[in-house]
Design a protein around this motif. Sequence first.
Motif, PDB file in Angstrom:
ATOM      1  N   SER A 179      15.325 -43.879 -18.043  1.00 34.07           N
ATOM      2  CA  SER A 179      16.211 -44.356 -16.470  1.00 34.07           C
ATOM      3  C   SER A 179      17.544 -43.479 -15.302  1.00 34.07           C
ATOM      4  O   SER A 179      17.514 -44.240 -14.297  1.00 34.07           O
ATOM      5  CB  SER A 179      17.396 -44.560 -17.613  1.00 34.07           C
ATOM      6  OG  SER A 179      18.866 -44.638 -17.424  1.00 34.07           O
ATOM      7  N   GLY A 180      16.872 -42.304 -16.119  1.00 35.92           N
ATOM      8  CA  GLY A 180      17.623 -41.079 -14.730  1.00 35.92           C
ATOM      9  C   GLY A 180      19.139 -41.088 -14.471  1.00 35.92           C
ATOM     10  O   GLY A 180      19.773 -40.752 -13.375  1.00 35.92           O
ATOM     11  N   HIS A 181      19.567 -41.426 -15.375  1.00 36.35           N
ATOM     12  CA  HIS A 181      21.797 -41.965 -15.415  1.00 36.35           C
ATOM     13  C   HIS A 181      22.021 -40.771 -15.736  1.00 36.35           C
ATOM     14  O   HIS A 181      23.243 -40.230 -15.550  1.00 36.35           O
ATOM     15  CB  HIS A 181      21.861 -42.662 -16.852  1.00 36.35           C
ATOM     16  CG  HIS A 181      21.656 -44.057 -15.693  1.00 36.35           C
ATOM     17  ND1 HIS A 181      22.864 -44.078 -14.697  1.00 36.35           N
ATOM     18  CD2 HIS A 181      20.755 -45.604 -16.251  1.00 36.35           C
ATOM     19  CE1 HIS A 181      22.335 -46.723 -14.721  1.00 36.35           C
ATOM     20  NE2 HIS A 181      21.127 -46.498 -14.841  1.00 36.35           N
ATOM     21  N   ALA A 182      21.057 -39.130 -16.422  1.00 33.86           N
ATOM     22  CA  ALA A 182      22.203 -38.312 -17.110  1.00 33.86           C
ATOM     23  C   ALA A 182      22.054 -37.274 -15.284  1.00 33.86           C
ATOM     24  O   ALA A 182      22.681 -36.709 -15.399  1.00 33.86           O
ATOM     25  CB  ALA A 182      20.252 -37.622 -17.546  1.00 33.86           C
ATOM     26  N   PHE A 183      21.152 -37.593 -14.658  1.00 38.48           N
ATOM     27  CA  PHE A 183      20.959 -37.357 -12.958  1.00 38.48           C
ATOM     28  C   PHE A 183      22.250 -37.946 -12.427  1.00 38.48           C
ATOM     29  O   PHE A 183      21.709 -37.079 -10.823  1.00 38.48           O
ATOM     30  CB  PHE A 183      19.813 -36.786 -12.999  1.00 38.48           C
ATOM     31  CG  PHE A 183      19.049 -36.718 -13.261  1.00 38.48           C
ATOM     32  CD1 PHE A 183      18.851 -35.243 -13.981  1.00 38.48           C
ATOM     33  CD2 PHE A 183      17.681 -37.714 -14.491  1.00 38.48           C
ATOM     34  CE1 PHE A 183      17.449 -34.745 -15.227  1.00 38.48           C
ATOM     35  CE2 PHE A 183      17.035 -36.756 -15.452  1.00 38.48           C
ATOM     36  CZ  PHE A 183      16.987 -36.165 -15.923  1.00 38.48           C
ATOM     37  N   ARG A 184      22.486 -38.845 -12.205  1.00 37.52           N
ATOM     38  CA  ARG A 184      23.800 -39.314 -11.240  1.00 37.52           C
ATOM     39  C   ARG A 184      24.772 -38.654 -11.201  1.00 37.52           C
ATOM     40  O   ARG A 184      25.066 -38.244 -11.538  1.00 37.52           O
ATOM     41  CB  ARG A 184      24.452 -40.604 -11.477  1.00 37.52           C
ATOM     42  CG  ARG A 184      22.112 -41.927 -11.550  1.00 37.52           C
ATOM     43  CD  ARG A 184      22.835 -43.412 -11.819  1.00 37.52           C
ATOM     44  NE  ARG A 184      22.991 -43.756 -10.776  1.00 37.52           N
ATOM     45  CZ  ARG A 184      22.540 -43.716  -9.729  1.00 37.52           C
ATOM     46  NH1 ARG A 184      21.150 -43.890  -9.858  1.00 37.52           N
ATOM     47  NH2 ARG A 184      23.227 -44.647  -8.334  1.00 37.52           N
ATOM     48  N   LEU A 185      25.157 -38.849  -9.193  1.00 34.79           N
ATOM     49  CA  LEU A 185      26.266 -38.522  -9.067  1.00 34.79           C
ATOM     50  C   LEU A 185      27.055 -39.153  -8.379  1.00 34.79           C
ATOM     51  O   LEU A 185      25.667 -38.946  -7.076  1.00 34.79           O
ATOM     52  CB  LEU A 185      26.503 -37.499  -8.223  1.00 34.79           C
ATOM     53  CG  LEU A 185      28.229 -36.963  -8.128  1.00 34.79           C
ATOM     54  CD1 LEU A 185      29.075 -36.913  -8.693  1.00 34.79           C
ATOM     55  CD2 LEU A 185      27.826 -35.018  -7.657  1.00 34.79           C
TER      56      LEU A 185
END
Length: 583
Positions: free
Chosen positions: A277-283
């Motif tokens: 979902s991409g949330h492992a890479f969000r900041l």
Amino acid sequence: MDHLVIKPASQAEEQQEQDEILVERAKAGDQEAFGELVRRHRAKVYGYARSYTQEAFLAEDIVQDALIRAFLHLGTLVDSRRFLPWLHRIVRNQAYTRLKKGPQTKEQVFSGLTRQPSELEATDWEDLDSILHRLGRNWSASVENNGNPEELLVRRELFETIKSLLHCLNPRERRIVESHFFDHLAPHEIAHLFEMTQANVYQVLSRSRKKLMQERIRVVVDQYVKTRKDAGIMKQAVLRKPEAMKQPTWITCGAALYGLVEFTERKLSLPAVIGLSGHAFRLTVVPKNIHIAGPTMFDFQSVLEEGLRNMGFVPRSVCQGQLDGTPGPNATFVNPTLLSSAAREKRQLPALLPQAIELIHSSLDKGCPVLAWDLFMPEFALIYGYEDASKLLHAGDNCNNDAKIPYEHLGRGLIEELFVLAIESTLPIDQRTMLANAIATALKHYRTQEGPSDRYVNGLAAYPVWKEAFEKGSVEPNGNAYTLAVVHDARNNASRFFAEVADAWTDESLDGVRPQLKEAAALYRTIAEDFNKLVQLFPFPSGGEPNEPATAQQAIQLLSVIESNEGLAVSLLEKIHAALTAN
């Protein structure tokens, strides 16, 4: 001698003949005849409306509007044998009008205060001003005595509906509203009559309109539930409690997405859901003070729907009031009463509440829970059941909240944002495509291609902003600590995700990138370890002393190391993505 053979009329022909008789009677003013026509064909036109929209609530609205128009304009039907096609055409036109206008029709202030619509203007049945002006314009003794019986009946019913809504106003507000809309008094005349200023009249009318709109939403919800009851589908549906509610992660949207996926046939681990979902890479950080809202300052609809599509799911959502880019209040510091049920009751009902409830019913009836925002606090949760009779939802999250919530509490939390998301269907997808999708989402975020705002910064561009806040001594301890906890958890899941893909995913087309995936897993493990040092330095919720000079310098040094490694990670992801998408 030739004999005349009389063939029995078919059932369809017989029904058409009966319809023709009913139409002629209805034209002559027989209200029961029109009622019989509606009874005969309502199910057909409802099904026709559903062919344009999958939302039961919207289809019901389209049918209601179409029947009103048919009732008012039955005299224009030249060929009485063509009643059903004529009615279908009205339904089609109404569907096109409603779908073109969309669900989020912008609310207007009292635009009609300075002028009355002309007789030739069409009534917008979704706009309270337009309805009230129509009723006020047409309701008179002369109409009641001399008007067309069918039109008179519809006007009377609409008039009584609006009059019933007026009960939500206090006596003074009601008298002023009735004076304006039903007695046709101008604001300056009302001001003279009630011994008040004209400015106050405008204020009372504006405030009253808001109250009426709120009451209308309540009425629509009640009517929707009543429709379900009349159709025999008013019931209670409660799924098992999602395992996602037990997941120890700071990424509540990741846990909630995992809760949606676990009820499908596509079994994925929590790290896989957070990674895909991409949330492992969000900041995302809020400049100057690193506000607690940073990790959740993203467009819920586009980001979360994209995350589900990465995994091969077709999403469906209802969203209102999100996102204007302004951080909301910090729930950690607000008066606890603002998080109470009583506080929710005082806030505005979202206009899209009926659509949200319809989506919840639709998803739960298919056996899948619904992701929702701010049911207990400004975080993500899951709705896993409903009770129509009491109008209650069964909901919980992975923060130890689990309770029944009234339908009308949706979208009335501290931030006053309505968002619900469900999986509509599942599409075939292979592991290579899922991975390529996820990395594309990660790279877009890293490059701040989500639509940067002056109120928040995301991706690699967030690091200089974060370090600047430490340099200036403007960091808010609680928000900084929360942001660190979420990002540390995210990078841990990034490491686990790539390790899982490298070691456990079976798609042979991934063999060429498995060494790079293992390299990515190791690099994100290093990043997570450095973030953990910051988490220890600034524990949540107290947050430590981020603005103490020596501590701030230590934080800046660690963030610089992390920023450098994140840059290396982005370069590595670009290479993996290029390999996955090469022909």
